[in-house]
Design a protein around this motif. Structure first.
Motif, PDB file in Angstrom:
ATOM      1  N   LEU A  47     109.700  -3.574  -2.175  1.00  0.00           N
ATOM      2  CA  LEU A  47     110.865  -4.443  -1.968  1.00  0.00           C
ATOM      3  C   LEU A  47     110.468  -5.714  -1.218  1.00  0.00           C
ATOM      4  CD1 LEU A  47     113.542  -1.762  -0.968  1.00  0.00           C
ATOM      5  CD2 LEU A  47     113.295  -2.939  -3.170  1.00  0.00           C
ATOM      6  N   SER A  48     111.349  -6.664  -1.210  1.00  0.00           N
ATOM      7  CA  SER A  48     111.086  -7.932  -0.528  1.00  0.00           C
ATOM      8  C   SER A  48     110.974  -7.720   0.979  1.00  0.00           C
ATOM      9  CB  SER A  48     112.217  -8.928  -0.810  1.00  0.00           C
ATOM     10  OG  SER A  48     113.396  -8.524  -0.115  1.00  0.00           O
ATOM     11  N   PRO A  49     110.291  -8.619   1.676  1.00  0.00           N
ATOM     12  CA  PRO A  49     110.229  -8.511   3.138  1.00  0.00           C
ATOM     13  C   PRO A  49     111.623  -8.487   3.779  1.00  0.00           C
ATOM     14  CG  PRO A  49     108.571 -10.044   2.376  1.00  0.00           C
ATOM     15  CD  PRO A  49     109.426  -9.696   1.177  1.00  0.00           C
ATOM     16  N   ALA A  50     112.567  -9.246   3.237  1.00  0.00           N
ATOM     17  CA  ALA A  50     113.929  -9.271   3.790  1.00  0.00           C
ATOM     18  C   ALA A  50     114.597  -7.901   3.631  1.00  0.00           C
ATOM     19  CB  ALA A  50     114.761 -10.359   3.124  1.00  0.00           C
ATOM     20  N   ALA A  51     114.429  -7.270   2.470  1.00  0.00           N
ATOM     21  CA  ALA A  51     115.018  -5.945   2.242  1.00  0.00           C
ATOM     22  C   ALA A  51     114.378  -4.921   3.169  1.00  0.00           C
ATOM     23  CB  ALA A  51     114.848  -5.534   0.782  1.00  0.00           C
ATOM     24  N   LYS A  52     113.061  -4.993   3.336  1.00  0.00           N
ATOM     25  CA  LYS A  52     112.379  -4.042   4.232  1.00  0.00           C
ATOM     26  C   LYS A  52     112.810  -4.249   5.683  1.00  0.00           C
ATOM     27  CE  LYS A  52     108.360  -4.865   2.341  1.00  0.00           C
ATOM     28  NZ  LYS A  52     106.995  -4.903   1.830  1.00  0.00           N
ATOM     29  N   ALA A  53     113.074  -5.489   6.081  1.00  0.00           N
ATOM     30  CA  ALA A  53     113.554  -5.744   7.449  1.00  0.00           C
ATOM     31  C   ALA A  53     114.932  -5.114   7.659  1.00  0.00           C
ATOM     32  CB  ALA A  53     113.595  -7.240   7.732  1.00  0.00           C
ATOM     33  N   ILE A  54     115.796  -5.227   6.659  1.00  0.00           N
ATOM     34  CA  ILE A  54     117.122  -4.602   6.747  1.00  0.00           C
ATOM     35  C   ILE A  54     116.967  -3.085   6.835  1.00  0.00           C
ATOM     36  CG2 ILE A  54     119.241  -4.110   5.455  1.00  0.00           C
ATOM     37  CD1 ILE A  54     119.022  -7.030   4.379  1.00  0.00           C
ATOM     38  N   ILE A  55     116.116  -2.525   6.003  1.00  0.00           N
ATOM     39  CA  ILE A  55     115.907  -1.076   6.007  1.00  0.00           C
ATOM     40  C   ILE A  55     115.409  -0.622   7.367  1.00  0.00           C
ATOM     41  CG2 ILE A  55     114.445   0.764   5.071  1.00  0.00           C
ATOM     42  CD1 ILE A  55     114.696  -0.754   2.336  1.00  0.00           C
ATOM     43  N   MET A  56     114.424  -1.295   7.911  1.00  0.00           N
ATOM     44  CA  MET A  56     113.885  -0.918   9.223  1.00  0.00           C
ATOM     45  C   MET A  56     114.983  -0.944  10.279  1.00  0.00           C
ATOM     46  SD  MET A  56     110.738  -2.702  11.200  1.00  0.00           S
ATOM     47  CE  MET A  56     110.757  -2.808  12.963  1.00  0.00           C
ATOM     48  N   GLN A  57     115.774  -1.993  10.289  1.00  0.00           N
ATOM     49  CA  GLN A  57     116.857  -2.112  11.269  1.00  0.00           C
ATOM     50  C   GLN A  57     117.896  -1.022  11.078  1.00  0.00           C
ATOM     51  OE1 GLN A  57     120.239  -3.430  10.480  1.00  0.00           O
ATOM     52  NE2 GLN A  57     120.844  -3.196  12.597  1.00  0.00           N
ATOM     53  N   ARG A  58     118.241  -0.714   9.842  1.00  0.00           N
ATOM     54  CA  ARG A  58     119.256   0.306   9.566  1.00  0.00           C
ATOM     55  C   ARG A  58     118.753   1.715   9.919  1.00  0.00           C
ATOM     56  NH1 ARG A  58     123.365  -0.906   5.791  1.00  0.00           N
ATOM     57  NH2 ARG A  58     124.119   1.157   6.384  1.00  0.00           N
ATOM     58  N   VAL A  59     117.475   1.988   9.672  1.00  0.00           N
ATOM     59  CA  VAL A  59     116.914   3.285  10.055  1.00  0.00           C
ATOM     60  C   VAL A  59     116.916   3.407  11.573  1.00  0.00           C
ATOM     61  CG1 VAL A  59     114.816   4.703  10.088  1.00  0.00           C
ATOM     62  CG2 VAL A  59     115.527   3.593   7.959  1.00  0.00           C
ATOM     63  N   GLN A  60     116.468   2.358  12.259  1.00  0.00           N
ATOM     64  CA  GLN A  60     116.389   2.399  13.716  1.00  0.00           C
ATOM     65  C   GLN A  60     117.755   2.568  14.373  1.00  0.00           C
ATOM     66  OE1 GLN A  60     113.909  -1.304  14.036  1.00  0.00           O
ATOM     67  NE2 GLN A  60     112.938  -0.087  15.650  1.00  0.00           N
ATOM     68  N   THR A  61     118.785   1.991  13.803  1.00  0.00           N
ATOM     69  CA  THR A  61     120.108   2.016  14.431  1.00  0.00           C
ATOM     70  C   THR A  61     121.037   3.063  13.833  1.00  0.00           C
ATOM     71  OG1 THR A  61     120.945   0.275  12.959  1.00  0.00           O
ATOM     72  CG2 THR A  61     119.959  -0.426  15.062  1.00  0.00           C
ATOM     73  N   PHE A  62     120.536   3.871  12.914  1.00  0.00           N
ATOM     74  CA  PHE A  62     121.370   4.891  12.272  1.00  0.00           C
ATOM     75  C   PHE A  62     121.966   5.819  13.332  1.00  0.00           C
ATOM     76  CE2 PHE A  62     122.347   8.872  10.189  1.00  0.00           C
ATOM     77  CZ  PHE A  62     122.950   8.463   9.015  1.00  0.00           C
ATOM     78  N   SER A  63     123.278   6.016  13.253  1.00  0.00           N
ATOM     79  CA  SER A  63     123.942   6.899  14.226  1.00  0.00           C
ATOM     80  C   SER A  63     125.087   7.698  13.598  1.00  0.00           C
ATOM     81  CB  SER A  63     124.473   6.073  15.397  1.00  0.00           C
ATOM     82  OG  SER A  63     125.460   5.166  14.949  1.00  0.00           O
ATOM     83  N   GLU A  64     125.201   7.673  12.297  1.00  0.00           N
ATOM     84  CA  GLU A  64     126.309   8.330  11.610  1.00  0.00           C
ATOM     85  C   GLU A  64     126.022   9.802  11.327  1.00  0.00           C
ATOM     86  OE1 GLU A  64     124.984   5.326   9.878  1.00  0.00           O
ATOM     87  OE2 GLU A  64     126.115   4.247  11.390  1.00  0.00           O
ATOM     88  N   PHE A  65     125.551  10.528  12.320  1.00  0.00           N
ATOM     89  CA  PHE A  65     125.267  11.949  12.149  1.00  0.00           C
ATOM     90  C   PHE A  65     126.577  12.739  12.185  1.00  0.00           C
ATOM     91  CE2 PHE A  65     121.369  10.244  14.068  1.00  0.00           C
ATOM     92  CZ  PHE A  65     120.465  10.618  13.086  1.00  0.00           C
ATOM     93  N   THR A  66     126.736  13.614  11.193  1.00  0.00           N
ATOM     94  CA  THR A  66     127.919  14.464  11.102  1.00  0.00           C
ATOM     95  C   THR A  66     127.461  15.897  10.806  1.00  0.00           C
ATOM     96  OG1 THR A  66     128.187  14.222   8.710  1.00  0.00           O
ATOM     97  CG2 THR A  66     129.240  12.532  10.109  1.00  0.00           C
ATOM     98  N   GLU A  67     128.396  16.825  10.838  1.00  0.00           N
ATOM     99  CA  GLU A  67     128.060  18.201  10.474  1.00  0.00           C
ATOM    100  C   GLU A  67     127.612  18.295   9.019  1.00  0.00           C
ATOM    101  OE1 GLU A  67     130.808  21.255  11.531  1.00  0.00           O
ATOM    102  OE2 GLU A  67     131.110  20.426  13.539  1.00  0.00           O
TER     103      GLU A  67
END
Length: 127
Positions: A47-67
């Protein structure tokens, strides 16, 4: 005196794993007290560097853990969708816990001295 795995409840054990997984994931592996590797599948790596930057940020900030997506409370998997440049992506990430040689599962996943994490980021279609 440290608690052994036999003295911990499953919930306590999973909470320890979740805290370690979160430290590893949110620092993108830069917290060397929780050793491991980050792996991008070929589809994500291309993927593009911009897409990978978004992915990295979204993985790092992921907090939507549910049962539903985290039934054991150990924060080992997550998923999200995003759009960029007219393209939509559905991304998964997962953390596997290996022994120090990355050959098999860790015999004591709560012990960072004998456990190595592998955070894999992939397209949902690659799962």
């Amino acid at each position: 005196m440290a608690q052994t795995n036999e003295n911990r409840s499953e919930a306590e054990f999973n909470a320890i794993i979740a805290e370690q997984n979160d430290r590893f994931r949110t620092t993108w592996g830069a917290d060397f007290t929780v050793p491991g590797q980050i792996v991008l599948t070929r589809g994500v790596a291309d993927l593009s560097p911009a897409a990978k930057a978004i992915i990295m940020q979204r993985v790092q900030t992921f907090s939507e853990f549910t049962e539903d997506n985290d039934p054991y409370g150990d924060h080992t998997i997550g998923a999200f969708k995003f759009e960029i440049a007219g393209n939509s992506y559905h991304i998964f990430w997962k953390i596997d816990l290996y022994d120090k040689d990355y050959c098999m599962g860790s015999n004591d996943p709560a012990d960072v001295a004998v456990t190595r994490r592998v955070l894999t980021v992939l397209h949902a279609s690659e799962y």
